[in-house]
Design a protein around this motif. Structure first.
Motif, PDB file in Angstrom:
ATOM      1  N   MET A   1       0.849  -1.182   0.000  1.00 19.50           N
ATOM      2  CA  MET A   1       0.000   0.000   0.000  1.00 19.50           C
ATOM      3  C   MET A   1       0.889   1.239   0.000  1.00 19.50           C
ATOM      4  N   SER A   2       0.517   2.212  -0.780  1.00 22.74           N
ATOM      5  CA  SER A   2       1.268   3.447  -0.919  1.00 22.74           C
ATOM      6  C   SER A   2       1.214   4.259   0.377  1.00 22.74           C
ATOM      7  N   ALA A   3       2.299   4.986   0.671  1.00 16.06           N
ATOM      8  CA  ALA A   3       2.376   5.799   1.891  1.00 16.06           C
ATOM      9  C   ALA A   3       1.361   6.924   1.898  1.00 16.06           C
ATOM     10  N   ASP A   4       0.864   7.328   0.722  1.00 16.10           N
ATOM     11  CA  ASP A   4      -0.110   8.424   0.693  1.00 16.10           C
ATOM     12  C   ASP A   4      -1.542   7.950   0.937  1.00 16.10           C
ATOM     13  N   ASP A  66      -3.972   3.911   7.945  1.00 12.92           N
ATOM     14  CA  ASP A  66      -2.590   4.329   8.172  1.00 12.92           C
ATOM     15  C   ASP A  66      -1.647   3.125   8.153  1.00 12.92           C
ATOM     16  N   GLY A  67      -1.940   2.175   7.259  1.00  8.43           N
ATOM     17  CA  GLY A  67      -1.078   1.020   7.062  1.00  8.43           C
ATOM     18  C   GLY A  67      -1.335  -0.161   7.973  1.00  8.43           C
ATOM     19  N   ALA A  68      -2.222  -0.011   8.965  1.00  8.34           N
ATOM     20  CA  ALA A  68      -2.493  -1.103   9.900  1.00  8.34           C
ATOM     21  C   ALA A  68      -3.932  -1.595   9.733  1.00  8.34           C
ATOM     22  N   ALA A  69      -4.132  -2.885   9.936  1.00 10.98           N
ATOM     23  CA  ALA A  69      -5.471  -3.460   9.840  1.00 10.98           C
ATOM     24  C   ALA A  69      -6.348  -2.934  10.969  1.00 10.98           C
ATOM     25  N   LEU A  70      -7.566  -2.536  10.617  1.00 10.56           N
ATOM     26  CA  LEU A  70      -8.531  -2.099  11.631  1.00 10.56           C
ATOM     27  C   LEU A  70      -9.269  -3.306  12.170  1.00 10.56           C
ATOM     28  N   PRO A  71      -9.450  -3.371  13.486  1.00 10.65           N
ATOM     29  CA  PRO A  71     -10.201  -4.486  14.073  1.00 10.65           C
ATOM     30  C   PRO A  71     -11.701  -4.216  13.952  1.00 10.65           C
ATOM     31  N   LEU A  72     -12.285  -4.514  12.801  1.00 13.25           N
ATOM     32  CA  LEU A  72     -13.692  -4.222  12.558  1.00 13.25           C
ATOM     33  C   LEU A  72     -14.552  -4.914  13.609  1.00 13.25           C
ATOM     34  N   GLY A  73     -15.501  -4.189  14.150  1.00 10.05           N
ATOM     35  CA  GLY A  73     -16.357  -4.722  15.206  1.00 10.05           C
ATOM     36  C   GLY A  73     -15.863  -4.383  16.599  1.00 10.05           C
TER      37      GLY A  73
END
Length: 171
Positions: A1-4, A66-73
């Motif tokens: 994933m791109s930094a932008d 921001d590059g990290a997986a979101l813990p959905l839920g």
């Protein structure tokens, strides 16, 4: 994933029983850009935001923030990552001042525990002073700093909306 890339949702699906509310929704939001999500009633806009903010768990898909997986839920962890929202219907603490409402938004960032707050330790007092200062900055940012001491219920609708945005930014 791109930094932008700030947020990348991929393949988001959400079902409610036999109703497919979201099917393979993907979006990429780059840093510094502002996006809008439009569509007719029932198109899934609110459901998508509810998935992004953890109010609903996605049946399929993933979100990177921001590059990290979101813990959905997990709404508290998503807020901790820096994602906040406001609601179509304003949800403020009407009996509290504008400043206090924004301070509530900062609660997820605070480190002082119950004992520190009760004992009023130096660290707790310093954190509270910093919280007040940050809340004042957020109120100034949205243009209602002069209303910090006003009870939220006595603010105009527009100022209540600004207050809600300040509280979301504070989190």
């Amino acid at each position: 994933m791109s930094a932008d890339v700030l947020l990348a949702a991929s393949g988001i699906c959400k079902r409610f029983g036999g109703v497919q509310a979201l099917r393979d929704v993907s979006v990429t939001i780059r840093r510094g850009e502002v996006y809008g999500l439009i569509g007719p009633n029932g198109a899934g806009k609110t459901t998508f935001f509810n998935v992004l903010t953890g109010l609903y768990s996605a049946d399929e898909g993933s979100v990177l923030f921001d590059g990290a997986a979101l813990p959905l839920g997990a709404p508290h962890r998503i807020a901790g990552a820096g994602i906040a929202r406001t609601f179509q219907n304003i949800r403020l603490f009407g009996a509290m001042s504008a400043l206090e409402n924004v301070m509530v938004g900062r609660h997820i960032r605070l480190r002082t525990g119950v004992f520190g707050a009760i004992l009023r330790t130096p660290a707790a007092r310093a954190e509270e002073a910093a919280t007040v200062e940050r809340a004042r900055q957020q109120l100034d940012y949205v243009g209602i700093g002069r209303l910090a001491g006003q009870q939220a219920t006595h603010l105009s609708y527009g100022d209540q909306r600004r207050l809600e945005i300040a509280r979301a930014l504070a989190s």
